[in-house]
Enzyme design. Structure first.
Site, PDB file in Angstrom:
ATOM      1  N   ARG A  12       8.508   3.711  11.477  1.00  0.00           N
ATOM      2  CA  ARG A  12       9.617   3.261  10.618  1.00  0.00           C
ATOM      3  C   ARG A  12      10.917   3.040  11.389  1.00  0.00           C
ATOM      4  NH1 ARG A  12       9.113   8.868   7.403  1.00  0.00           N
ATOM      5  NH2 ARG A  12       7.022   7.992   7.348  1.00  0.00           N
TER       6      ARG A  12
ATOM      7  N   SER B  10       5.610   8.059  12.617  1.00  0.00           N
ATOM      8  CA  SER B  10       5.615   6.742  12.001  1.00  0.00           C
ATOM      9  C   SER B  10       6.462   5.746  12.785  1.00  0.00           C
ATOM     10  CB  SER B  10       6.140   6.857  10.564  1.00  0.00           C
ATOM     11  OG  SER B  10       6.422   5.599  10.021  1.00  0.00           O
TER      12      SER B  10
ATOM     13  N   ASP C  53       3.444  -0.664  11.389  1.00  0.00           N
ATOM     14  CA  ASP C  53       2.963   0.651  10.977  1.00  0.00           C
ATOM     15  C   ASP C  53       2.349   1.298  12.210  1.00  0.00           C
ATOM     16  OD1 ASP C  53       2.157   2.262   8.231  1.00  0.00           O
ATOM     17  OD2 ASP C  53       0.745   2.616   9.864  1.00  0.00           O
TER      18      ASP C  53
ATOM     19  N   ASP D 185       0.796  -1.231   0.000  1.00  0.00           N
ATOM     20  CA  ASP D 185       0.000   0.000   0.000  1.00  0.00           C
ATOM     21  C   ASP D 185       0.827   1.279   0.000  1.00  0.00           C
ATOM     22  OD1 ASP D 185       1.035  -0.023   2.564  1.00  0.00           O
ATOM     23  OD2 ASP D 185      -0.895  -0.006   3.601  1.00  0.00           O
ATOM     24  N   HIS D 186       2.119   1.199   0.315  1.00  0.00           N
ATOM     25  CA  HIS D 186       2.920   2.404   0.522  1.00  0.00           C
ATOM     26  C   HIS D 186       3.677   2.887  -0.715  1.00  0.00           C
ATOM     27  CE1 HIS D 186       2.141   2.453   4.771  1.00  0.00           C
ATOM     28  NE2 HIS D 186       3.103   3.315   5.027  1.00  0.00           N
TER      29      HIS D 186
ATOM     30  N   ARG E 198      -2.118  12.714  10.080  1.00  0.00           N
ATOM     31  CA  ARG E 198      -0.827  13.300  10.419  1.00  0.00           C
ATOM     32  C   ARG E 198      -0.568  14.475   9.487  1.00  0.00           C
ATOM     33  NH1 ARG E 198       2.924   8.435  11.259  1.00  0.00           N
ATOM     34  NH2 ARG E 198       1.919   8.368  13.299  1.00  0.00           N
TER      35      ARG E 198
END
Length: 780
Positions: free
Chosen positions: A671, A669, A192, A127-128, A474
């Protein structure tokens, strides 16, 4: 999948695991599958009930819902030390979910572990990596072409190691989880930060870094600091223009971006029943913006209705049987309690530049005029993982339909992002998508798109001051379009639609009038729409790849010349000495999110290549020495240059370095690249006033030292030209502060104390060089 019993035996022998939880053990009272895609993986409400009873007897008090689900997944409920905000819990999550940007590094780490299969049900969601340019179909074709190498890696790695694979175009990870995998009482971790979306279906769903996911996939107990519990009591009922999004916008204004750190936000009270299941998911999703570990709602008839409509009536029936364990006990205690009367709640809009700057929609125009924020709205964007449900699309279409009836279209550009292929197909069938196109909208691909910076924006130049309104979660500086002058506001989809039609922040749909094509004034009526389709959902195209039963012949290739993927090399072990004469790479001024530390947008293509993506290290952080981004002094040459280049220079010359940060460092995030990159380029410690939860854990996982000033004022004692020595690592122990010697260029020194939150296991990660290194040591 290969038989779990074989893997269990191997892991127990290799890792010394006392007790091994596998979701395929049959529920004694009923055999209900966790999902349609895993018919032999069963919901373990019987084990949840057993563990809850053990813990309740030990604690001898009523339990919150959060505690029931979390403690119900303890590895050792009889002996686990439990103290909110203090002890570390060892947990057995039910499943793992990964989005494609973070799954690359997670799967590369899992490959490095040497294990043959994942130990719990796991999925990858593409999806990213889909950039919004021209519209859904064209953008999806382009993404499949330019990301073919990465998609092939993820598909083959999934097939090899027993991970389900959702192809590009299937939708956003959190919507797919809600539709297929989340259920009341589940403990799910996802790579995520908006994984808490699943709390809308009564689960504890927590965002983590890839290394945490690897632990769970390897069958190792997952560690989490015992969360505090913030209760939000809802009374009254939603009506008119007020939406579920306004609940979390209001809560964000109350708690701020760090007010939920270390806590689960638990919604309860009579007002809950006025919120749809997908509305509850919206609230939980954006709970990530207050730093919360996760958010959750109690099981109720709205969840039952959603489960039935998404083909999971058997799960709903089982949840009804165990309902007492899926709601809080009467008289349970919350560490903090907030009360919101939904009948009095007004529509909100938060921003710009931070999601906790809350304004009633009725007041934002006046505030914008006072602050000099652009009033004209250039683009309105609805969708994203936060607000892309059937109900969201229906309420937006209801607003658009009124404008069309008076001959109006959007004055602003307008984009729509469906949350999943199922939502896209259903809103096409039911006419919502066409209404939104007719009012001027462009339907984008079923993906994250502009919400994460995957937006090839053409209507402005970089540096041009402008305003956008979104239904996203965000809105940090440059988050959506890499333009630091874009003033992004977050609100509900229906408010975005109304503002896009009006074209200005000064419009309040509750009181203000529009002028129709015929010159007559009219007022938009509050939107009304079905929370779920009256007919069944249209599933659309089949986008799921099952892992094969026999994957022995499956190859996973990573080319040594690839610019997108790179096999990982182990990080160096701690040398047993204190850290002497650390150079300060950068002293960060103000907010420093994971977007500042490891930018997304165009950098997403390097998420599987650690060395290449390290070229974005801290390029968004503001250097306190000169007030600039991506400009730091090289202590050897005395020249100013980009942060990554300076870090590489230090690494090449054997100079170890440290970063100094401000409050809530690493918010945003999940990440883990924001932790991997400083480790890869020679960093040894990050010293701040405070950390966001996920980032602090990610740093520990990669063998770095996340440390905090015992006295936050000591931040002011350190200057970019100083050198630091961190002492006490030979006696590194939980709760024991470390000493830091600040060496000034004039020869003077100061000593300060640094706190940490390491436990014994995490100290072992540091000594081994990383959590992955420690896992390999245990296997030997």
């Amino acid at each position: 999948m290969a038989p779990y019993s074989l893997l269990v035996t191997r892991l127990q022998k290799a890792l010394g695991v006392r007790q091994y939880h596998v979701a395929s053990v049959l529920c004694q009272r009923a055999k209900v599958a966790m999902s349609h895609f895993e018919p032999n993986e069963y919901i373990r409400y019987d084990l949840l009930e057993k563990n809850i009873n053990i813990v309740r007897k030990r604690l001898n008090r009523p339990l919150t819902l959060s505690e029931k689900i979390v403690y119900g997944h303890l590895d050792d409920p009889a002996n686990q030390e439990i103290e909110r905000g203090k002890t570390y819990l060892r947990l057995r999550p039910d499943r793992v979910a990964m989005q494609d940007a973070t799954a690359q590094m997670a799967m590369l780490q899992f490959i490095s572990s040497g294990l043959p299969k994942v130990a719990v049900p796991s999925t990858i969601h593409c999806d990213h990596l889909i950039e919004a340019q021209l519209g859904g179909e064209k953008d999806l074709r382009r993404a499949k072409d330019i990301n073919q190498e990465v998609y092939n890696f993820l598909a083959t790695a999934g097939a090899k190691y027993g991970v389900g694979f959702w192809r590009p175009g299937s939708g956003i990870i959190h919507q797919i989880i809600l539709e297929n995998y989340a259920y009341p009482g589940v403990l799910l971790i996802g790579t995520d930060s908006h994984t808490p979306n699943g709390g809308g279906l009564g689960g504890i769903c927590i965002g983590v870094g890839g290394a945490d996911a690897v632990d769970v996939m390897a069958g190792i107990p997952w560690e989490l600091k015992c969360p505090k519990v913030i209760g939000v009591k809802l009374t009254g009922s939603l009506s008119g223009w007020t939406s579920p999004k306004d609940v979390i916008l209001k809560v964000a204004g109350i708690l701020t971006v760090k007010g939920g750190t270390g806590a689960i936000v638990e919604y309860h009270g009579p007002g809950v029943d006025s919120i749809s299941c997908t509305g509850m998911a919206t609230i939980c999703n954006m709970g990530a913006e207050i730093g919360a570990t996760t958010s959750v709602f109690p099981y109720n008839h709205r969840m039952k209705k959603y489960l039935n409509k998404t083909g999971r009536a058997d799960i709903a029936s089982l949840a009804e049987e165990f309902k007492d364990h899926l709601v809080p006990d009467p008289g349970c205690h919350y560490d903090q309690l907030i009360e919101i009367n939904l009948s009095e709640l007004k529509p909100h809009i938060n921003g710009p530049f931070t999601p906790d700057l809350a304004h009633p929609v009725a007041e934002v125009g006046t505030v914008a005029e006072k602050e000099g924020w652009p009033l004209d709205i250039r683009v309105g964007l609805i969708g994203s993982c936060t607000n892309s449900s059937y109900e969201d699309m229906g309420r937006s279409a209801a607003v658009a339909k009124q404008a069309l009836a008076h001959g109006l279209k959007c004055k602003s550009q307008f984009t729509i992002t469906p949350g999943s292929e199922q939502i896209r197909a259903t809103i096409e069938r039911d006419g919502y998508a066409q209404i939104l196109r007719d009012v001027g909208g462009i339907v984008l691909a079923n993906a994250c798109g502009p919400c994460i910076g995957q937006w090839d924006r053409k209507d402005i130049k970089k540096g041009e001051k402008n305003t956008i309104v979104t239904s996203y979660n965000r809105n940090f500086t440059g988050r959506n379009d890499a333009n630091p002058e874009t003033h992004a506001f977050v609100t509900s989809p229906e408010i975005v639609t109304a503002l896009a039609i009006a074209g200005t922040l000064k419009f309040n749909p509750e009181t203000d009038f529009l002028t129709g094509k015929d010159g007559k004034k009219f007022k938009l009526e509050a939107p009304d729409a079905d929370e779920l389709p009256r007919a069944e959902f249209d599933p659309g195209q089949d986008t799921y790849q099952h892992p094969p039963k026999d994957s022995s012949g499956q190859r996973v290739d990573v080319s040594p010349t690839s610019q997108r993927l790179q096999l990982l090399e182990p990080f160096d072990k701690w040398d047993g000495k204190d850290l002497e004469d650390l150079q300060i790479l950068i002293k960060v001024k103000g907010k420093c999110t994971t977007d500042h530390i490891s930018a997304a947008g165009p950098w997403l293509k390097f998420r599987g290549h650690l060395d290449n993506i390290s070229n974005n290290l801290l390029i968004g952080a503001i250097n306190i020495e000169n007030g600039k981004a991506n400009s730091v002094r090289n202590a050897v040459t005395q020249e100013f240059g980009p942060v990554p280049d300076t870090a590489r220079y230090y690494k090449k010359h054997g100079i170890r370095w440290v970063v100094i940060g401000d409050e809530n460092y690493g918010e945003g995030s999940s990440r883990e690249h924001a932790a991997l990159e400083p480790r890869h380029l020679g960093g040894r410690a990050i010293i701040t006033k405070s950390f966001a939860r996920i980032h602090e854990t990610n740093l520990k996982k990669q063998g770095l030292l996340p440390l905090t000033f015992a006295d936050p004022a000591d931040y002011n004692k350190i200057h970019p030209v100083d050198k630091l020595t961190i002492q006490g690592l030979k006696d590194f122990a939980p709760g024991k502060p470390l000493k830091c010697i600040i060496k000034h260029p004039n020869g003077t020194q100061e000593t300060i104390l640094l706190n940490h939150t390491f436990n014994e296991t995490q100290i072992e990660w540091f000594r081994a060089g990383s959590a992955l290194n420690r896992m390999k040591e245990l296997q030997q």
